[in-house]
Design an enzyme around this catalytic site. Structure first.
Site, PDB file in Angstrom:
ATOM      1  N   ASN A 137       0.884  -1.172   0.000  1.00 54.46           N
ATOM      2  CA  ASN A 137       0.000   0.000   0.000  1.00 54.46           C
ATOM      3  C   ASN A 137       0.920   1.220   0.000  1.00 54.46           C
ATOM      4  O   ASN A 137       1.589   1.491   0.985  1.00 54.46           O
ATOM      5  CB  ASN A 137      -0.864  -0.061   1.246  1.00 54.46           C
ATOM      6  CG  ASN A 137      -2.008   0.913   1.283  1.00 54.46           C
ATOM      7  OD1 ASN A 137      -2.561   1.151   2.351  1.00 54.46           O
ATOM      8  ND2 ASN A 137      -2.401   1.492   0.173  1.00 54.46           N
ATOM      9  N   ASN A 154      -6.730  10.892  -1.457  1.00 54.90           N
ATOM     10  CA  ASN A 154      -6.860   9.793  -2.392  1.00 54.90           C
ATOM     11  C   ASN A 154      -6.358  10.214  -3.769  1.00 54.90           C
ATOM     12  O   ASN A 154      -6.210  11.412  -4.047  1.00 54.90           O
ATOM     13  CB  ASN A 154      -8.320   9.351  -2.480  1.00 54.90           C
ATOM     14  CG  ASN A 154      -8.789   8.702  -1.196  1.00 54.90           C
ATOM     15  OD1 ASN A 154      -8.070   7.921  -0.581  1.00 54.90           O
ATOM     16  ND2 ASN A 154     -10.006   9.026  -0.776  1.00 54.90           N
ATOM     17  N   CYS A 188      -5.728   6.824   7.170  1.00 57.15           N
ATOM     18  CA  CYS A 188      -5.060   5.779   6.396  1.00 57.15           C
ATOM     19  C   CYS A 188      -4.071   5.111   7.334  1.00 57.15           C
ATOM     20  O   CYS A 188      -3.034   5.698   7.678  1.00 57.15           O
ATOM     21  CB  CYS A 188      -4.353   6.350   5.170  1.00 57.15           C
ATOM     22  SG  CYS A 188      -3.499   5.075   4.208  1.00 57.15           S
ATOM     23  N   GLY A 189      -4.390   3.904   7.762  1.00 58.21           N
ATOM     24  CA  GLY A 189      -3.583   3.237   8.773  1.00 58.21           C
ATOM     25  C   GLY A 189      -2.172   2.931   8.331  1.00 58.21           C
ATOM     26  O   GLY A 189      -1.200   3.171   9.068  1.00 58.21           O
ATOM     27  N   ASN A 190      -1.996   2.390   7.112  1.00 60.14           N
ATOM     28  CA  ASN A 190      -0.655   2.055   6.659  1.00 60.14           C
ATOM     29  C   ASN A 190       0.198   3.298   6.439  1.00 60.14           C
ATOM     30  O   ASN A 190       1.397   3.297   6.740  1.00 60.14           O
ATOM     31  CB  ASN A 190      -0.724   1.228   5.372  1.00 60.14           C
ATOM     32  CG  ASN A 190      -1.126  -0.208   5.632  1.00 60.14           C
ATOM     33  OD1 ASN A 190      -0.764  -0.793   6.638  1.00 60.14           O
ATOM     34  ND2 ASN A 190      -1.895  -0.781   4.714  1.00 60.14           N
ATOM     35  N   HIS A 221     -16.230   2.173   6.387  1.00 59.40           N
ATOM     36  CA  HIS A 221     -15.973   0.826   5.886  1.00 59.40           C
ATOM     37  C   HIS A 221     -17.250   0.004   5.901  1.00 59.40           C
ATOM     38  O   HIS A 221     -18.054   0.089   6.836  1.00 59.40           O
ATOM     39  CB  HIS A 221     -14.930   0.118   6.754  1.00 59.40           C
ATOM     40  CG  HIS A 221     -13.560   0.682   6.613  1.00 59.40           C
ATOM     41  ND1 HIS A 221     -12.660   0.238   5.682  1.00 59.40           N
ATOM     42  CD2 HIS A 221     -12.946   1.697   7.288  1.00 59.40           C
ATOM     43  CE1 HIS A 221     -11.537   0.937   5.781  1.00 59.40           C
ATOM     44  NE2 HIS A 221     -11.688   1.822   6.749  1.00 59.40           N
ATOM     45  N   GLU A 241     -10.649   0.152  -2.124  1.00 53.31           N
ATOM     46  CA  GLU A 241     -10.490   1.382  -1.354  1.00 53.31           C
ATOM     47  C   GLU A 241     -11.194   2.537  -2.049  1.00 53.31           C
ATOM     48  O   GLU A 241     -11.053   2.723  -3.272  1.00 53.31           O
ATOM     49  CB  GLU A 241      -8.996   1.697  -1.186  1.00 53.31           C
ATOM     50  CG  GLU A 241      -8.686   2.368   0.124  1.00 53.31           C
ATOM     51  CD  GLU A 241      -7.198   2.447   0.403  1.00 53.31           C
ATOM     52  OE1 GLU A 241      -6.779   3.477   0.954  1.00 53.31           O
ATOM     53  OE2 GLU A 241      -6.458   1.498   0.082  1.00 53.31           O
ATOM     54  N   ARG A 242     -11.930   3.292  -1.274  1.00 54.47           N
ATOM     55  CA  ARG A 242     -12.675   4.433  -1.789  1.00 54.47           C
ATOM     56  C   ARG A 242     -11.757   5.360  -2.582  1.00 54.47           C
ATOM     57  O   ARG A 242     -10.750   5.831  -2.079  1.00 54.47           O
ATOM     58  CB  ARG A 242     -13.314   5.178  -0.600  1.00 54.47           C
ATOM     59  CG  ARG A 242     -14.121   6.384  -0.942  1.00 54.47           C
ATOM     60  CD  ARG A 242     -14.743   7.005   0.297  1.00 54.47           C
ATOM     61  NE  ARG A 242     -13.772   7.422   1.287  1.00 54.47           N
ATOM     62  CZ  ARG A 242     -14.050   8.225   2.326  1.00 54.47           C
ATOM     63  NH1 ARG A 242     -15.280   8.667   2.503  1.00 54.47           N
ATOM     64  NH2 ARG A 242     -13.110   8.555   3.186  1.00 54.47           N
ATOM     65  N   CYS A 279      -4.829  -2.530   3.165  1.00 52.02           N
ATOM     66  CA  CYS A 279      -5.558  -1.372   3.710  1.00 52.02           C
ATOM     67  C   CYS A 279      -5.571  -1.529   5.220  1.00 52.02           C
ATOM     68  O   CYS A 279      -6.238  -2.433   5.746  1.00 52.02           O
ATOM     69  CB  CYS A 279      -6.979  -1.310   3.148  1.00 52.02           C
ATOM     70  SG  CYS A 279      -7.955   0.066   3.812  1.00 52.02           S
ATOM     71  N   GLY A 281      -8.869  -0.805   6.801  1.00 46.97           N
ATOM     72  CA  GLY A 281      -9.761  -1.881   6.384  1.00 46.97           C
ATOM     73  C   GLY A 281      -9.538  -3.154   7.178  1.00 46.97           C
ATOM     74  O   GLY A 281     -10.495  -3.865   7.512  1.00 46.97           O
TER      75      GLY A 281
END
Length: 270
Positions: free
Chosen positions: A13, A64, A73-75, A157, A206-207, A215, A218
């Site tokens: 990602n 995005n 965005c976690g990553n 989500h 992913e949106r 994700c 996610g």
């Protein structure tokens, strides 16, 4: 425009990260679309800007590839945290995001954990178009997949539990569900398989970004949804196309995510 950037990824990602703490940067949607493009640009799943913060180590903003701003965005958070931890030599960092304040800490040389906060389970938090039990939300565009379990991890989500993630035509169903009128701000769509109570398989549309190799938010959403449905324990390994994330939903209600990060290259924006 002439700014340094670093390209990093968390399990594939990938992100363009710009440190604007010394010189503020508010990119316009057109610039982000140009730089994020896989053809003709640098290419990324999210564009990220680090800024100054009053009551944290830094602010982080996420966009995005279509130029729209995302709340979380976690990553990417793990990648930014790694950069700041390397810079400070510390063991912990606190970040301000549109989705709330996040805490991250070292778990190895290129491994970072982040406290993603408490999942938001109320229909208004996603938001949904109207009142609904977020444990089982009917989505007409999902066909025979059944109801989605929905929540926000700072971004919306919808998680569907399926027999085989590989059998799902994510490229067809993902954009249809993302754009459903059920989700007025669109939604990230997860297709999850519960192998056992401590092992999930997940693919994510992913949106505004499409099918992604991983994700982080996610993966957190999938674990929370599985626990809410009684399918998994509060700590599990979530296997994504790009690798594995350790997810834990603690007794304090916070969701912790742990995984590896990687540097790809550095350059200058033009």
């Amino acid at each position: 425009m002439d700014r340094p950037f670093i390209k990093m990824n968390g399990l594939g990602n990938d992100f363009i990260i710009v440190d604007a703490r010394q010189d503020g940067f508010d990119p316009d949607p057109g610039t982000i679309r140009r730089l994020a493009a896989r053809s003709g640009g640098i290419g990324c799943d999210q564009f990220v800007v680090i800024g100054r913060a009053q009551e944290a180590d830094a602010t982080v903003r996420f966009w995005n590839p279509d130029g729209g701003e995302a709340g979380a965005c976690g990553n990417a958070t793990r990648c930014v945290a790694w950069r700041l931890l390397e810079e400070s030599g510390g063991e912990e960092v606190r970040l301000e995001t549109a989705g709330g304040r996040l805490r991250a800490w070292r778990r190895g040389p290129m491994r970072v954990a982040v406290d993603m906060g408490r999942p938001r389970l109320n229909w208004r938090a996603l938001p949904l178009a109207g009142p609904a039990d977020t444990l089982a939300v009917p989505v007409p565009e999902a066909g025979d997949l059944g109801a989605a379990t929905c929540l926000s991890m700072g971004n919306p989500h919808a998680v569907f539990f399926v027999a085989s993630a590989e059998a799902i035509d994510v490229g067809h169903l993902g954009p249809r569900i993302e754009a459903s009128p059920v989700f007025p701000e669109r939604v990230n769509v997860g297709f999850a398989v519960v192998h056992d109570r401590s092992h999930l398989r997940l693919r994510v549309w992913e949106r505004a970004a499409g099918l992604t190799r991983a994700c982080g938010s996610g993966a957190c959403a999938a674990l929370v949804a599985a626990v809410r449905r009684g399918l998994a324990d509060p700590q599990a390994l979530v296997a994504l196309d790009g690798g594995d994330l350790e997810i834990a939903w603690g007794v304090d209600g916070h969701v912790h995510m742990t995984g590896d990060v990687e540097i790809e290259f550095e350059g200058r924006l033009s």
